[in-house]
Scaffold this active site. Structure first.
Site, PDB file in Angstrom:
ATOM      1  N   LYS A  61      43.527-110.377 -32.002  1.00 32.17           N
ATOM      2  CA  LYS A  61      43.002-111.647 -32.545  1.00 32.17           C
ATOM      3  C   LYS A  61      43.881-112.829 -32.130  1.00 32.17           C
ATOM      4  O   LYS A  61      43.388-113.851 -31.662  1.00 32.17           O
ATOM      5  CB  LYS A  61      42.912-111.579 -34.091  1.00 32.17           C
ATOM      6  CG  LYS A  61      42.007-110.466 -34.602  1.00 32.17           C
ATOM      7  CD  LYS A  61      41.897-110.459 -36.113  1.00 32.17           C
ATOM      8  CE  LYS A  61      43.200-110.189 -36.836  1.00 32.17           C
ATOM      9  NZ  LYS A  61      43.775-108.848 -36.570  1.00 32.17           N
TER      10      LYS A  61
ATOM     11  N   ARG B 121      40.475-111.847 -45.453  1.00 31.73           N
ATOM     12  CA  ARG B 121      40.799-110.427 -45.311  1.00 31.73           C
ATOM     13  C   ARG B 121      40.266-109.603 -46.482  1.00 31.73           C
ATOM     14  O   ARG B 121      40.484-108.393 -46.515  1.00 31.73           O
ATOM     15  CB  ARG B 121      42.317-110.280 -45.262  1.00 31.73           C
ATOM     16  CG  ARG B 121      42.852-109.650 -43.969  1.00 31.73           C
ATOM     17  CD  ARG B 121      44.349-109.674 -44.076  1.00 31.73           C
ATOM     18  NE  ARG B 121      45.073-108.956 -43.102  1.00 31.73           N
ATOM     19  CZ  ARG B 121      45.719-109.513 -42.080  1.00 31.73           C
ATOM     20  NH1 ARG B 121      45.625-110.810 -41.853  1.00 31.73           N
ATOM     21  NH2 ARG B 121      46.454-108.777 -41.295  1.00 31.73           N
TER      22      ARG B 121
ATOM     23  N   ARG C 203      54.227-104.270 -29.507  1.00 30.42           N
ATOM     24  CA  ARG C 203      54.190-105.741 -29.655  1.00 30.42           C
ATOM     25  C   ARG C 203      55.605-106.291 -29.850  1.00 30.42           C
ATOM     26  O   ARG C 203      56.404-105.761 -30.615  1.00 30.42           O
ATOM     27  CB  ARG C 203      53.327-106.117 -30.863  1.00 30.42           C
ATOM     28  CG  ARG C 203      53.390-107.612 -31.180  1.00 30.42           C
ATOM     29  CD  ARG C 203      52.230-108.079 -32.004  1.00 30.42           C
ATOM     30  NE  ARG C 203      52.046-107.356 -33.254  1.00 30.42           N
ATOM     31  CZ  ARG C 203      50.984-107.535 -34.050  1.00 30.42           C
ATOM     32  NH1 ARG C 203      50.036-108.383 -33.730  1.00 30.42           N
ATOM     33  NH2 ARG C 203      50.882-106.851 -35.160  1.00 30.42           N
TER      34      ARG C 203
ATOM     35  N   ARG D  74      58.241-107.079 -35.006  1.00 30.21           N
ATOM     36  CA  ARG D  74      57.958-107.406 -36.401  1.00 30.21           C
ATOM     37  C   ARG D  74      58.280-106.204 -37.280  1.00 30.21           C
ATOM     38  O   ARG D  74      57.950-105.076 -36.922  1.00 30.21           O
ATOM     39  CB  ARG D  74      56.470-107.756 -36.555  1.00 30.21           C
ATOM     40  CG  ARG D  74      56.153-109.181 -36.171  1.00 30.21           C
ATOM     41  CD  ARG D  74      54.680-109.460 -36.103  1.00 30.21           C
ATOM     42  NE  ARG D  74      53.900-108.963 -37.229  1.00 30.21           N
ATOM     43  CZ  ARG D  74      52.599-109.210 -37.387  1.00 30.21           C
ATOM     44  NH1 ARG D  74      51.953-109.934 -36.488  1.00 30.21           N
ATOM     45  NH2 ARG D  74      51.942-108.737 -38.412  1.00 30.21           N
TER      46      ARG D  74
ATOM     47  N   ARG E 258      48.973-100.477 -43.045  1.00 33.84           N
ATOM     48  CA  ARG E 258      48.163-101.657 -42.715  1.00 33.84           C
ATOM     49  C   ARG E 258      46.755-101.242 -42.282  1.00 33.84           C
ATOM     50  O   ARG E 258      45.779-101.918 -42.587  1.00 33.84           O
ATOM     51  CB  ARG E 258      48.860-102.478 -41.619  1.00 33.84           C
ATOM     52  CG  ARG E 258      50.143-103.117 -42.143  1.00 33.84           C
ATOM     53  CD  ARG E 258      50.977-103.686 -41.030  1.00 33.84           C
ATOM     54  NE  ARG E 258      50.358-104.838 -40.417  1.00 33.84           N
ATOM     55  CZ  ARG E 258      50.673-105.296 -39.207  1.00 33.84           C
ATOM     56  NH1 ARG E 258      51.595-104.675 -38.491  1.00 33.84           N
ATOM     57  NH2 ARG E 258      50.096-106.361 -38.739  1.00 33.84           N
TER      58      ARG E 258
HETATM   59  P1  ADP Z   1      46.399-109.239 -33.785  1.00 37.03           P
HETATM   60  O1  ADP Z   1      46.592-110.731 -33.795  1.00 37.03           O
HETATM   61  O2  ADP Z   1      44.955-108.840 -33.921  1.00 37.03           O
HETATM   62  O3  ADP Z   1      47.282-108.524 -34.756  1.00 37.03           O
HETATM   63  P2  ADP Z   1      47.738-109.375 -31.166  1.00 37.03           P
HETATM   64  O4  ADP Z   1      46.957-110.431 -30.446  1.00 37.03           O
HETATM   65  O5  ADP Z   1      49.088-109.755 -31.667  1.00 37.03           O
HETATM   66  O6  ADP Z   1      46.828-108.711 -32.348  1.00 37.03           O
HETATM   67  O7  ADP Z   1      47.838-108.120 -30.182  1.00 37.03           O
HETATM   68  C1  ADP Z   1      48.579-106.941 -30.555  1.00 37.03           C
HETATM   69  C2  ADP Z   1      49.375-106.413 -29.345  1.00 37.03           C
HETATM   70  O8  ADP Z   1      48.468-105.890 -28.389  1.00 37.03           O
HETATM   71  C3  ADP Z   1      50.204-107.482 -28.629  1.00 37.03           C
HETATM   72  O9  ADP Z   1      51.413-106.885 -28.213  1.00 37.03           O
HETATM   73  C4  ADP Z   1      49.331-107.887 -27.435  1.00 37.03           C
HETATM   74  O10 ADP Z   1      50.131-108.301 -26.332  1.00 37.03           O
HETATM   75  C5  ADP Z   1      48.577-106.597 -27.141  1.00 37.03           C
HETATM   76  N1  ADP Z   1      47.193-106.813 -26.721  1.00 37.03           N
HETATM   77  C6  ADP Z   1      46.319-107.753 -27.186  1.00 37.03           C
HETATM   78  N2  ADP Z   1      45.108-107.637 -26.582  1.00 37.03           N
HETATM   79  C7  ADP Z   1      45.215-106.587 -25.716  1.00 37.03           C
HETATM   80  C8  ADP Z   1      44.300-105.954 -24.790  1.00 37.03           C
HETATM   81  N3  ADP Z   1      43.027-106.386 -24.655  1.00 37.03           N
HETATM   82  N4  ADP Z   1      44.747-104.897 -24.082  1.00 37.03           N
HETATM   83  C9  ADP Z   1      46.020-104.461 -24.225  1.00 37.03           C
HETATM   84  N5  ADP Z   1      46.928-105.001 -25.063  1.00 37.03           N
HETATM   85  C10 ADP Z   1      46.545-106.060 -25.813  1.00 37.03           C
HETATM   86  P1  AMP Z   2      49.034-110.512 -39.627  1.00 34.70           P
HETATM   87  O1  AMP Z   2      50.047-111.326 -38.904  1.00 34.70           O
HETATM   88  O2  AMP Z   2      47.665-111.131 -39.629  1.00 34.70           O
HETATM   89  O3  AMP Z   2      48.991-109.072 -39.171  1.00 34.70           O
HETATM   90  O4  AMP Z   2      49.480-110.515 -41.175  1.00 34.70           O
HETATM   91  C1  AMP Z   2      50.732-109.972 -41.568  1.00 34.70           C
HETATM   92  C2  AMP Z   2      50.721-109.704 -43.075  1.00 34.70           C
HETATM   93  O5  AMP Z   2      50.551-110.945 -43.799  1.00 34.70           O
HETATM   94  C3  AMP Z   2      49.588-108.801 -43.587  1.00 34.70           C
HETATM   95  O6  AMP Z   2      49.879-107.414 -43.428  1.00 34.70           O
HETATM   96  C4  AMP Z   2      49.524-109.230 -45.069  1.00 34.70           C
HETATM   97  O7  AMP Z   2      50.578-108.677 -45.824  1.00 34.70           O
HETATM   98  C5  AMP Z   2      49.755-110.740 -44.970  1.00 34.70           C
HETATM   99  N1  AMP Z   2      48.479-111.470 -44.809  1.00 34.70           N
HETATM  100  C6  AMP Z   2      48.074-112.181 -43.716  1.00 34.70           C
HETATM  101  N2  AMP Z   2      46.861-112.706 -43.919  1.00 34.70           N
HETATM  102  C7  AMP Z   2      46.470-112.322 -45.157  1.00 34.70           C
HETATM  103  C8  AMP Z   2      45.288-112.520 -45.939  1.00 34.70           C
HETATM  104  N3  AMP Z   2      44.247-113.237 -45.475  1.00 34.70           N
HETATM  105  N4  AMP Z   2      45.242-111.965 -47.178  1.00 34.70           N
HETATM  106  C9  AMP Z   2      46.274-111.262 -47.659  1.00 34.70           C
HETATM  107  N5  AMP Z   2      47.396-111.015 -46.977  1.00 34.70           N
HETATM  108  C10 AMP Z   2      47.511-111.541 -45.734  1.00 34.70           C
END
Ligand code: ADP
Ligand code: AMP
Length: 215
Positions: free
Chosen positions: A13, A86, A125, A158, A169
């Site tokens: 995302k 969420r 990541r 992270r 998660r």
């Molecule tokens: P989210 O915001 O949904 O948690 P991220 O955008 O941070 O996900 O992506 C999670 C990890 O996967 C990051 O390390 C990113 O570089 C990698 N990633 C994202 N999209 C792809 C893809 N289409 N193919 C392979 N790796 C990806």
């Molecule tokens: P993310 O970076 O989106 O993966 O979010 C990291 C963490 O933040 C999640 O695992 C939750 O603990 C908290 N969080 C982020 N967005 C929300 C939401 N909309 N509602 C509740 N908790 C959230």
């Protein structure tokens, strides 16, 4: 443009929001990034959120709703919501606020991907603590291993991307966030399914074609 990106943690995302934001000019609002900034600044909200985030649970709805409504109200040129809503309670609160303001969502993009792919994405990541840039050790590596391309900062993992927290998660996602997709279908929003198990550029291409068609 007012878009929601739904999908499990690690679906891509944040990666896609950056690209959509560059192309269409809408502001990327990531609830997770806002919470991490609150934590880094040591605010009351940041301190309250900490224990939920570190265990892979969700931060209580009302805290998140207040935080995100405040952020949304500052986005005159539209927004891409990443990580919010969420829960169905959060989705209902957002709908109520939008209706009160006479506004409507353009679409909900639902990034679909299997749990086993996600585990690999989250374990690889890495992010920059200074500018927030996101990398992956093999799928999207920085030019120099462990160092941010933008500012030379040392990349970090992270704490909630550790395998034991990732499992929690994913459980949280299936129990509390997946029903949000059904909610949006039920109330008749445009929900667009995107296959997120593709290379990043292919996913972006699929999203851009859908968003171009909306205009
Ligand atoms: P989210 O915001 O949904 O948690 P991220 O955008 O941070 O996900 O992506 C999670 C990890 O996967 C990051 O390390 C990113 O570089 C990698 N990633 C994202 N999209 C792809 C893809 N289409 N193919 C392979 N790796 C990806
Ligand atoms: P993310 O970076 O989106 O993966 O979010 C990291 C963490 O933040 C999640 O695992 C939750 O603990 C908290 N969080 C982020 N967005 C929300 C939401 N909309 N509602 C509740 N908790 C959230």
């Amino acid at each position: 443009m007012k878009i929601i990106l739904l999908g499990p943690p690690g679906a891509g995302k944040g990666t896609q929001c950056k690209r959509v934001s560059e192309r269409y000019g809408a502001t990327h609002l990531s609830s997770g990034d806002i919470l991490r900034a609150e934590r880094a600044a040591g605010t009351k909200l940041g301190r309250e959120a900490q224990r939920y985030m570190d265990s892979g649970a969700l931060v209580p709805d009302q805290l998140i709703i207040d935080m995100m409504m405040g952020a949304i109200s500052k986005c005159a040129k539209g927004y891409l919501l990443d990580g919010f809503p969420r829960t169905v309670v959060q989705a209902e609160a957002l709908d109520k606020a939008l209706a009160a303001a006479g506004e409507k969502l353009d679409a909900v993009l639902n990034l679909e991907i299997d749990d086993n792919v996600i585990v690999d994405r989250m374990s690889g990541r890495r992010s920059c603590p200074k500018c927030g840039a996101v990398y992956h050790v093999s799928n999207q590596p920085p030019k120099v291993a462990g160092i941010c391309d933008n500012d030379g900062e040392k990349l970090v993992q992270r704490p909630d991307d550790r395998p034991e927290v990732v499992q929690n998660r994913l459980k949280t996602y299936h129990a509390q966030t997946e029903p949000v997709i059904g909610y949006y279908r039920k109330v008749g929003r445009r929900v667009i399914d995107i296959d997120a198990d593709k290379p990043m550029d292919d996913v972006s291409h699929a999203i851009f074609s859908e968003l171009d068609a909306l205009k």
